[in-house]
Scaffold this motif. Structure first.
Motif, PDB file in Angstrom:
ATOM      1  N   ILE A   1       2.191   1.639  -3.417  1.00 16.55           N
ATOM      2  CA  ILE A   1       1.105   2.206  -4.353  1.00 16.55           C
ATOM      3  C   ILE A   1       0.744   3.555  -4.224  1.00 16.55           C
ATOM      4  O   ILE A   1       0.674   4.409  -5.176  1.00 16.55           O
ATOM      5  CB  ILE A   1      -0.377   1.295  -4.354  1.00 16.55           C
TER       6      ILE A   1
ATOM      7  N   SER B   1      -4.206  -0.966  -7.278  1.00 25.36           N
ATOM      8  CA  SER B   1      -5.120  -1.312  -6.261  1.00 25.36           C
ATOM      9  C   SER B   1      -5.884  -2.447  -6.354  1.00 25.36           C
ATOM     10  O   SER B   1      -5.971  -3.487  -5.673  1.00 25.36           O
ATOM     11  CB  SER B   1      -5.688  -0.084  -5.932  1.00 25.36           C
TER      12      SER B   1
ATOM     13  N   TYR C   1       1.741   7.094  -6.429  1.00 22.68           N
ATOM     14  CA  TYR C   1       0.842   7.962  -7.106  1.00 22.68           C
ATOM     15  C   TYR C   1       1.177   9.339  -6.766  1.00 22.68           C
ATOM     16  O   TYR C   1       1.165  10.288  -7.347  1.00 22.68           O
ATOM     17  CB  TYR C   1      -0.873   7.662  -6.383  1.00 22.68           C
TER      18      TYR C   1
ATOM     19  N   THR D   1      -2.765   3.965 -10.421  1.00 22.04           N
ATOM     20  CA  THR D   1      -3.039   3.557  -9.093  1.00 22.04           C
ATOM     21  C   THR D   1      -4.456   2.569  -8.914  1.00 22.04           C
ATOM     22  O   THR D   1      -4.193   1.890  -8.104  1.00 22.04           O
ATOM     23  CB  THR D   1      -3.144   4.755  -8.473  1.00 22.04           C
TER      24      THR D   1
ATOM     25  N   LEU E   1       0.588  -1.282   0.000  1.00 21.42           N
ATOM     26  CA  LEU E   1      -0.086   0.159  -0.066  1.00 21.42           C
ATOM     27  C   LEU E   1       0.807   1.296  -0.011  1.00 21.42           C
ATOM     28  O   LEU E   1       0.585   2.139  -0.657  1.00 21.42           O
ATOM     29  CB  LEU E   1      -0.955  -0.085   1.189  1.00 21.42           C
TER      30      LEU E   1
END
Length: 106
Positions: free
Chosen positions: A16, A33, A20, A29, A13
């Motif tokens: 990611i 996800s 972004y 993104t 997480l």
């Protein structure tokens, strides 16, 4: 084991979110996800395969490979769709064995 899972979730997480923050690419993104949610779901469903230990081991190797492909997608921008489909093969194999041999694998 729970600590490793939390670290795995957090690292992914954060990667990611960091991607972004750097590129401001919402499409990438959202793809990352969704792919991560798919990998986590496949890993959770893989617990049912514990009765066939070699298949269970192969399934988790494919999960690790898919996770590496997700990090590769974040790093290089190349989406390796086939790497994310590999865990499906082990799940289909398990279901096929269950269909052919009966429910002794449950």
């Amino acid at each position: 084991m729970k600590g490793k899972i939390i670290v795995w979730l957090a690292v992914t997480l954060v990667a990611i979110g960091w991607d972004y923050y750097r590129h401001r690419n919402l499409r990438k993104t959202l793809m990352a996800s969704g792919t991560f949610a798919w990998i986590a779901t496949a890993a959770t469903l893989g617990v049912t395969m514990r009765t066939i230990l070699p298949l269970f081991a192969v399934h988790y190797l494919t999960i690790l490979f898919a996770w590496g492909a997700l990090l590769f997608y974040l790093w290089r921008g190349k989406y390796l769709w086939w790497a994310f489909a590999l865990p499906v093969l082990t799940m289909v194999t398990f279901l096929g064995l269950n269909f052919l041999e009966g429910s002794r694998y449950e």
